[in-house]
Scaffold this motif. Structure first.
Motif, PDB file in Angstrom:
ATOM      1  N   ASP A  46       0.848  -1.182   0.000  1.00 36.31           N
ATOM      2  CA  ASP A  46       0.000   0.000   0.000  1.00 36.31           C
ATOM      3  C   ASP A  46       0.891   1.242   0.000  1.00 36.31           C
ATOM      4  OD1 ASP A  46      -2.847   0.966   0.366  1.00 36.31           O
ATOM      5  OD2 ASP A  46      -1.810   2.029   1.988  1.00 36.31           O
ATOM      6  N   SER A  48       0.725   3.826   1.549  1.00 35.72           N
ATOM      7  CA  SER A  48       0.936   4.428   2.869  1.00 35.72           C
ATOM      8  C   SER A  48       2.144   3.835   3.598  1.00 35.72           C
ATOM      9  CB  SER A  48      -0.316   4.285   3.725  1.00 35.72           C
ATOM     10  OG  SER A  48      -0.606   2.922   3.947  1.00 35.72           O
ATOM     11  N   GLN A  88      -0.268   5.751  -5.168  1.00 38.43           N
ATOM     12  CA  GLN A  88      -1.580   6.060  -4.592  1.00 38.43           C
ATOM     13  C   GLN A  88      -2.634   6.124  -5.701  1.00 38.43           C
ATOM     14  OE1 GLN A  88      -1.819   9.787  -2.506  1.00 38.43           O
ATOM     15  NE2 GLN A  88      -3.913   9.429  -1.853  1.00 38.43           N
TER      16      GLN A  88
END
Length: 154
Positions: A46, A48, A88
């Protein structure tokens, strides 16, 4: 981006640093399941956690995404500053795609439910009507699941 090359690179760098999947997961603040999925190429990290993953494995984001060291490539293809935004955006597009699939499944389920009501009257048409109704309910449930899952990730 090749998830298998990225996964192989993550596993290689993790082992070079003498870390278990559990130890790396603790450093990143995630469970060890995503680490396993990344390393097997089932999914990509991910956005993040990409920067902290690269920091822990002493990789650049480009090396992580390409699955190879920068010296192994002849021409750099990614700008380091833009990579987190690119990752993202890719994940957002995947979520949008899943939402569209869910909506398509819901519409297909409703259409089959409407068609199932046109049958009836004797044993065979009733059998088809019941089968279509069951199929439409199943498709509706899958559609709801896909949409719900895409919203919970987004």
């Amino acid at each position: 981006m090749n998830p298998f090359a990225t996964g192989t690179r993550i596993a290689q760098k993790r082992k070079e640093r003498n870390l278990t999947q559990e130890q790396l997961a603790q450093l990143l603040g995630v469970s060890n399941k995503p680490i396993s999925k990344w390393e097997t190429g089932k999914c990509m990290p991910d956005y993040s956690v990409v920067q902290s993953l690269c920091g822990e494995l002493e990789l650049t984001i480009t090396e992580l995404v390409d699955g190879q060291q920068e010296q192994e490539r002849s021409v750099p293809t990614y700008d380091q500053g833009q990579m987190p935004e690119l990752l993202q955006r890719i994940q957002e597009l995947e979520l949008e795609k899943n939402r569209l699939y869910g909506i398509l499944l819901l519409l297909m389920g409703l259409a089959l439910m409407a068609v199932s009501r046109t049958f009836g009257g004797s044993a065979l048409p009733d059998f088809f009507s019941g089968g279509l109704l069951g199929l439409s309910i199943g498709i509706l449930l899958v559609g709801v699941f896909v949409i719900g899952r895409s919203f919970s990730k987004g």
